[in-house]
Design a protein around this motif. Structure first.
Motif, mmCIF file in Angstrom:
data_model
loop_
_atom_site.group_PDB
_atom_site.id
_atom_site.type_symbol
_atom_site.label_atom_id
_atom_site.label_comp_id
_atom_site.label_asym_id
_atom_site.label_seq_id
_atom_site.Cartn_x
_atom_site.Cartn_y
_atom_site.Cartn_z
ATOM 1 N N ILE A 104 66.341 36.857 5.370
ATOM 2 C CA ILE A 104 66.767 38.249 5.389
ATOM 3 C C ILE A 104 67.746 38.476 6.532
ATOM 4 O O ILE A 104 68.750 39.178 6.379
ATOM 5 N N GLN A 105 67.469 37.868 7.673
ATOM 6 C CA GLN A 105 68.362 38.023 8.812
ATOM 7 C C GLN A 105 69.749 37.431 8.530
ATOM 8 O O GLN A 105 70.772 38.019 8.888
ATOM 9 N N HIS A 106 69.781 36.286 7.879
ATOM 10 C CA HIS A 106 71.080 35.685 7.526
ATOM 11 C C HIS A 106 71.858 36.613 6.605
ATOM 12 O O HIS A 106 73.062 36.837 6.795
ATOM 13 N N LEU A 107 71.181 37.180 5.622
ATOM 14 C CA LEU A 107 71.853 38.082 4.685
ATOM 15 C C LEU A 107 72.382 39.321 5.393
ATOM 16 O O LEU A 107 73.510 39.760 5.155
ATOM 17 N N LEU A 108 71.560 39.891 6.280
ATOM 18 C CA LEU A 108 71.974 41.090 7.004
ATOM 19 C C LEU A 108 73.099 40.796 8.010
ATOM 20 O O LEU A 108 74.019 41.600 8.170
ATOM 21 N N GLN A 109 73.014 39.650 8.666
ATOM 22 C CA GLN A 109 74.060 39.287 9.621
ATOM 23 C C GLN A 109 75.402 39.104 8.912
ATOM 24 O O GLN A 109 76.453 39.532 9.403
ATOM 25 N N THR A 110 75.357 38.480 7.728
ATOM 26 C CA THR A 110 76.578 38.304 6.938
ATOM 27 C C THR A 110 77.126 39.660 6.504
ATOM 28 O O THR A 110 78.322 39.943 6.650
ATOM 29 N N ALA A 111 76.245 40.511 5.987
ATOM 30 C CA ALA A 111 76.658 41.829 5.503
ATOM 31 C C ALA A 111 77.212 42.694 6.628
ATOM 32 O O ALA A 111 78.235 43.371 6.462
ATOM 33 N N GLU A 112 76.551 42.671 7.786
ATOM 34 C CA GLU A 112 76.986 43.501 8.903
ATOM 35 C C GLU A 112 78.314 43.018 9.487
ATOM 36 O O GLU A 112 79.139 43.829 9.915
ATOM 37 N N ALA A 113 78.528 41.705 9.513
ATOM 38 C CA ALA A 113 79.791 41.167 10.015
ATOM 39 C C ALA A 113 80.945 41.594 9.111
ATOM 40 O O ALA A 113 82.023 41.983 9.575
ATOM 41 N N ILE A 114 80.713 41.547 7.805
ATOM 42 C CA ILE A 114 81.732 41.971 6.845
ATOM 43 C C ILE A 114 81.948 43.480 6.938
ATOM 44 O O ILE A 114 83.082 43.960 6.885
ATOM 45 N N ARG A 115 80.855 44.211 7.086
ATOM 46 C CA ARG A 115 80.944 45.674 7.183
ATOM 47 C C ARG A 115 81.810 46.098 8.362
ATOM 48 O O ARG A 115 82.565 47.072 8.278
ATOM 49 N N LYS A 116 81.734 45.349 9.445
ATOM 50 C CA LYS A 116 82.516 45.665 10.642
ATOM 51 C C LYS A 116 84.011 45.491 10.380
ATOM 52 O O LYS A 116 84.830 46.315 10.798
ATOM 53 N N ASP A 117 84.372 44.409 9.684
ATOM 54 C CA ASP A 117 85.788 44.105 9.453
ATOM 55 C C ASP A 117 86.354 44.767 8.205
ATOM 56 O O ASP A 117 87.566 44.989 8.108
ATOM 57 N N TYR A 118 85.485 45.083 7.234
ATOM 58 C CA TYR A 118 85.918 45.714 5.979
ATOM 59 C C TYR A 118 85.060 46.955 5.713
ATOM 60 O O TYR A 118 84.277 46.985 4.754
ATOM 61 N N PRO A 119 85.187 47.974 6.546
ATOM 62 C CA PRO A 119 84.314 49.156 6.458
ATOM 63 C C PRO A 119 84.419 49.920 5.134
ATOM 64 O O PRO A 119 83.465 50.600 4.755
ATOM 65 N N ASN A 120 85.531 49.819 4.436
ATOM 66 C CA ASN A 120 85.715 50.590 3.199
ATOM 67 C C ASN A 120 85.309 49.839 1.936
ATOM 68 O O ASN A 120 85.302 50.419 0.854
ATOM 69 N N GLU A 121 84.991 48.565 2.063
ATOM 70 C CA GLU A 121 84.614 47.756 0.898
ATOM 71 C C GLU A 121 83.095 47.680 0.794
ATOM 72 O O GLU A 121 82.497 46.634 1.024
ATOM 73 N N ASP A 122 82.449 48.796 0.434
ATOM 74 C CA ASP A 122 80.982 48.799 0.429
ATOM 75 C C ASP A 122 80.393 47.826 -0.589
ATOM 76 O O ASP A 122 79.303 47.302 -0.408
ATOM 77 N N TRP A 123 81.115 47.560 -1.680
ATOM 78 C CA TRP A 123 80.636 46.587 -2.681
ATOM 79 C C TRP A 123 80.511 45.187 -2.075
ATOM 80 O O TRP A 123 79.630 44.402 -2.442
ATOM 81 N N LEU A 124 81.388 44.896 -1.099
ATOM 82 C CA LEU A 124 81.352 43.593 -0.439
ATOM 83 C C LEU A 124 80.171 43.499 0.522
ATOM 84 O O LEU A 124 79.568 42.433 0.683
ATOM 85 N N HIS A 125 79.813 44.635 1.130
ATOM 86 C CA HIS A 125 78.641 44.680 2.016
ATOM 87 C C HIS A 125 77.385 44.348 1.201
ATOM 88 O O HIS A 125 76.554 43.551 1.628
ATOM 89 N N LEU A 126 77.263 44.990 0.037
ATOM 90 C CA LEU A 126 76.082 44.768 -0.802
ATOM 91 C C LEU A 126 76.073 43.357 -1.377
ATOM 92 O O LEU A 126 75.019 42.716 -1.454
ATOM 93 N N THR A 127 77.224 42.880 -1.769
ATOM 94 C CA THR A 127 77.325 41.509 -2.290
ATOM 95 C C THR A 127 76.815 40.515 -1.254
ATOM 96 O O THR A 127 76.068 39.583 -1.582
ATOM 97 N N ALA A 128 77.199 40.719 0.000
ATOM 98 C CA ALA A 128 76.749 39.841 1.073
ATOM 99 C C ALA A 128 75.232 39.914 1.241
ATOM 100 O O ALA A 128 74.572 38.903 1.489
ATOM 101 N N LEU A 129 74.682 41.108 1.090
ATOM 102 C CA LEU A 129 73.242 41.295 1.263
ATOM 103 C C LEU A 129 72.431 40.579 0.189
ATOM 104 O O LEU A 129 71.376 40.020 0.465
ATOM 105 N N ILE A 130 72.923 40.553 -1.045
ATOM 106 C CA ILE A 130 72.118 40.040 -2.157
ATOM 107 C C ILE A 130 72.529 38.651 -2.645
ATOM 108 O O ILE A 130 71.853 38.083 -3.506
ATOM 109 N N HIS A 131 73.594 38.079 -2.106
ATOM 110 C CA HIS A 131 74.147 36.865 -2.708
ATOM 111 C C HIS A 131 73.171 35.696 -2.769
ATOM 112 O O HIS A 131 73.251 34.863 -3.665
ATOM 113 N N ASP A 132 72.231 35.617 -1.825
ATOM 114 C CA ASP A 132 71.290 34.492 -1.791
ATOM 115 C C ASP A 132 69.900 34.830 -2.319
ATOM 116 O O ASP A 132 68.994 33.998 -2.233
ATOM 117 N N LEU A 133 69.708 36.023 -2.856
ATOM 118 C CA LEU A 133 68.369 36.422 -3.299
ATOM 119 C C LEU A 133 67.837 35.553 -4.431
ATOM 120 O O LEU A 133 66.629 35.494 -4.654
#
Length: 295
Positions: A104-133
């Motif tokens: 879970i931490q890996h998924l959140l760290q990936t999502a949060e890093a992307i969120r910081k650099d791509y704040p307007n691409e919310d679909w990419l934030h969610l994709t990062a969160l769920i990609h390894d589920l």
């Protein structure tokens, strides 16, 4: 599975198109390099995804790929897809998958890093969160599939195994290697047919992609592409199998290259405060997925 071929122009025209895709992808990735600096080595001073270092860990990795390369056949993937298609239509579970905290931490760290650099691409934030589920397939309540059928690099089946695949030598023990129909460059497919029409080795990528599709997600095409092919390293790292790609695949690959940088290098000892970010990611789940999910 129906194979729909798209015939691409040959000669200089095809080469020009290939160069255009390469240049576009390189330009997009290079422009973003200023945002997130990927380290050259991990905490142990080793380069990432180095399969040649001698260690006990590497021996285990090699044994994993030996089993994967022997057992991931065209028939195996075809049968498991039929089984899971039926399972997804029958089983409904609206509870959260039981994943361990490090995952879970890996998924959140990936999502949060992307969120910081791509704040307007919310679909990419969610994709990062769920990609390894999809790795829940290794848990007892989700079938307890062996590791070789859940994780590791993915690759097409039904065609010749490209030498860019890691530990390629073990494919000689795969029964598909003895089937002439599967031993040409195109195999049972056609050049430019599109990756959607290519059967991939089975793993958590395709499973999570199926879950997303069967549940009617509204994630855009690049998000689904990332989920389905983020472990397809022979393609997005080594450049193999590009002859199967469609125009849409090339466009989506740009986003996968961006995502992959964060997926590999965003692991940190600084843990994400789950409760703090939970409302934001819950809002994205509500936006892109229905309330009840078929698993």
């Amino acid at each position: 599975m129906a194979i729909q071929a798209e015939h691409h122009a040959h000669g200089s025209q095809a080469e020009e198109k290939k160069n255009v895709h390469t240049e576009e992808t390189s330009e997009l990735v290079s422009a973003k390099d200023r945002m997130f600096k990927a380290p050259k080595s991990n905490a142990f001073g080793q380069s990432f995804r180095d399969y040649d270092i001698e260690s006990e860990r590497q021996k285990g990795v090699e044994e994993f790929y030996r089993l994967q390369h022997i057992n991931q056949t065209y028939d195996f993937v075809s049968q498991i897809l039929i089984f899971l298609k039926h399972l997804l239509n029958e089983v409904v579970d609206d509870s959260d998958p039981d994943l361990d905290e490090p995952q879970i931490q890996h998924l959140l760290q990936t999502a949060e890093a992307i969120r910081k650099d791509y704040p307007n691409e919310d679909w990419l934030h969610l994709t990062a969160l769920i990609h390894d589920l999809g790795k829940i397939l290794h848990l007892p309540q989700f079938g307890e599939l062996p590791q070789w059928a859940v994780v590791g690099d993915t690759f097409p089946v039904g065609c010749a195994f490209d030498e860019k695949n890691v530990h390629h030598k073990y494919f000689k023990e795969n029964s598909d290697s003895k089937n002439p129909a599967y031993n040409t460059k195109d195999g049972v497919y056609s050049k430019g047919c599109g990756l959607d029409n290519v059967l991939m080795s089975w793993g958590h990528d395709d499973y999570m992609y199926m879950v997303a599709k069967e549940n009617g997600t509204t994630l855009p095409s690049p998000g689904l592409f990332i989920i389905r092919y983020h472990s397809f390293y022979p393609l997005h790292k080594e450049g193999a199998y590009t002859h199967f790609m469609s125009e849409e695949d090339f466009e989506n690959l740009k986003w996968l290259h961006i995502f992959n940088k964060y997926d590999l290098y965003s692991k940190s000892k600084v843990l994400v405060d789950v409760e703090k970010v939970k409302p934001y990611y819950q809002s994205l789940i509500d936006k892109y997925f229905p309330a009840k999910l078929k698993w």
